[in-house]
Design a protein around this motif. Structure first.
Motif, PDB file in Angstrom:
ATOM      1  N   LYS A  68       0.859  -1.191   0.000  1.00  0.00           N
ATOM      2  CA  LYS A  68       0.000   0.000   0.000  1.00  0.00           C
ATOM      3  C   LYS A  68       0.894   1.239   0.000  1.00  0.00           C
ATOM      4  N   SER A  69       0.474   2.270  -0.717  1.00  0.00           N
ATOM      5  CA  SER A  69       1.216   3.536  -0.723  1.00  0.00           C
ATOM      6  C   SER A  69       1.097   4.217   0.642  1.00  0.00           C
ATOM      7  N   LYS A  70       1.927   5.224   0.865  1.00  0.00           N
ATOM      8  CA  LYS A  70       1.853   5.983   2.122  1.00  0.00           C
ATOM      9  C   LYS A  70       0.496   6.667   2.264  1.00  0.00           C
ATOM     10  N   ALA A  71      -0.050   7.142   1.156  1.00  0.00           N
ATOM     11  CA  ALA A  71      -1.366   7.792   1.194  1.00  0.00           C
ATOM     12  C   ALA A  71      -2.449   6.793   1.611  1.00  0.00           C
ATOM     13  N   ALA A  72      -2.405   5.592   1.026  1.00  0.00           N
ATOM     14  CA  ALA A  72      -3.397   4.561   1.364  1.00  0.00           C
ATOM     15  C   ALA A  72      -3.251   4.131   2.809  1.00  0.00           C
ATOM     16  N   ARG A  73      -2.014   3.935   3.258  1.00  0.00           N
ATOM     17  CA  ARG A  73      -1.796   3.521   4.649  1.00  0.00           C
ATOM     18  C   ARG A  73      -2.267   4.601   5.622  1.00  0.00           C
ATOM     19  N   SER A  74      -2.021   5.869   5.285  1.00  0.00           N
ATOM     20  CA  SER A  74      -2.489   6.956   6.142  1.00  0.00           C
ATOM     21  C   SER A  74      -4.004   6.906   6.303  1.00  0.00           C
ATOM     22  N   TYR A  75      -4.686   6.686   5.201  1.00  0.00           N
ATOM     23  CA  TYR A  75      -6.152   6.652   5.196  1.00  0.00           C
ATOM     24  C   TYR A  75      -6.688   5.463   6.002  1.00  0.00           C
ATOM     25  N   TYR A  76      -6.196   4.278   5.706  1.00  0.00           N
ATOM     26  CA  TYR A  76      -6.711   3.079   6.376  1.00  0.00           C
ATOM     27  C   TYR A  76      -6.279   3.013   7.840  1.00  0.00           C
ATOM     28  N   ASN A  77      -5.069   3.483   8.146  1.00  0.00           N
ATOM     29  CA  ASN A  77      -4.635   3.512   9.542  1.00  0.00           C
ATOM     30  C   ASN A  77      -5.473   4.485  10.367  1.00  0.00           C
ATOM     31  N   ALA A  78      -5.806   5.630   9.766  1.00  0.00           N
ATOM     32  CA  ALA A  78      -6.668   6.596  10.465  1.00  0.00           C
ATOM     33  C   ALA A  78      -8.048   5.996  10.731  1.00  0.00           C
ATOM     34  N   GLN A  79      -8.579   5.261   9.763  1.00  0.00           N
ATOM     35  CA  GLN A  79      -9.857   4.575   9.971  1.00  0.00           C
ATOM     36  C   GLN A  79      -9.773   3.598  11.137  1.00  0.00           C
ATOM     37  N   TYR A  80      -8.678   2.854  11.190  1.00  0.00           N
ATOM     38  CA  TYR A  80      -8.494   1.870  12.261  1.00  0.00           C
ATOM     39  C   TYR A  80      -8.443   2.567  13.623  1.00  0.00           C
TER      40      TYR A  80
END
Length: 252
Positions: A68-80
């Motif tokens: 996952k890109s840094k942008a995708a990880r930022s988004y999904y990690n924030a959701q978590y």
């Protein structure tokens, strides 16, 4: 041939583009980061837009096909984090612009978190009041985060935003692209404090409070936290000296 990946729970791609247009026009940049971070106001709402630096050739391919890109990880990690009651600015959307060679550009948009100061001010601001209470409440925040199985790899002083609300403080994590999720052993939990401060007296407060919450021995907890912090500080300053030496060689 290029294509893009866009993910959002609330925004259309058209509205996201309008936010990006505001980002490119904005001069309100946050910090001096290798990535561009700017504040924009869209339809009366304050947002933070992060444009990640174009990755090197190997990472272009890795983010395109394997990770996952840094942008995708930022988004999904924030959701978590939100799902587990851990403070962070609400994630809104991310966009990846892809080519045949890999990831080209990526953007992450979140809400703006109102805050009074960051953890850094606890270290550096001698005028800041109520530090012991802040550190105790922060330790509870850390305990809750670890209980939720969240290990924040970029847990540095600038990445925790703090807001005072009466006698209480709320904490929000930012720069979320590097996290691990697992059942965290006690030793690992204490290591997660290592980047936060070079001041032992702060670890005496945090360690005692964290041990109380964890039903562990306070002195052992403080000593272990401080051991990891010293190791981190030594490695950090060694790396800085090495960079300075290399820079000097190329200048001469």
């Amino acid at each position: 041939m290029s294509r893009e990946k866009f993910v959002s729970g609330t925004l259309s791609r058209k509205r996201f583009q309008e936010i990006l247009d505001l980002f490119h026009q904005s001069t309100q940049q946050l910090g001096d980061d290798r990535n561009k971070i700017k504040i924009v106001t869209y339809q009366g709402e304050k947002l933070v837009v992060k444009s990640f630096r174009t990755p090197n050739f190997i990472n272009k391919i890795a983010y395109r096909f394997f990770r996952k890109s840094k942008a995708a990880r930022s988004y999904y990690n924030a959701q978590y984090l939100e799902q587990h009651g851990i403070g962070t600015p609400s994630p809104i959307a991310f966009l990846e612009q892809l080519t045949a060679l890999g990831l080209h550009e990526s953007y992450y948009v979140s809400a703006y978190a109102n805050h009074d100061f960051t953890y850094r001010e606890i270290i550096n601001d001698d005028q800041l009041q109520d530090k012991e209470n802040i550190l105790k409440q922060f330790s509870k925040f850390m305990y809750d985060m670890h209980e939720a199985g969240i290990y924040f790899l970029d847990h540095s002083p600038g990445n925790t935003l703090i807001k005072k609300e009466g006698d209480n403080y709320t904490f929000s994590l930012v720069d979320l692209n590097r996290m691990k999720f697992y059942d965290i052993p006690y030793e690992d939990r204490l290591k997660n404090f290592e980047r936060l401060s070079p001041k032992k007296e702060m670890y005496e407060v945090m360690g005692a409070e964290y041990a109380l919450l964890s039903k562990q021995d306070p002195q052992t907890t403080i000593e272990t936290m401080w051991k990891y912090t010293q190791q981190f500080q030594e490695a950090f300053h060694r790396k800085k000296r090495m960079k300075k030496k290399i820079k000097g060689i190329f200048k001469s």
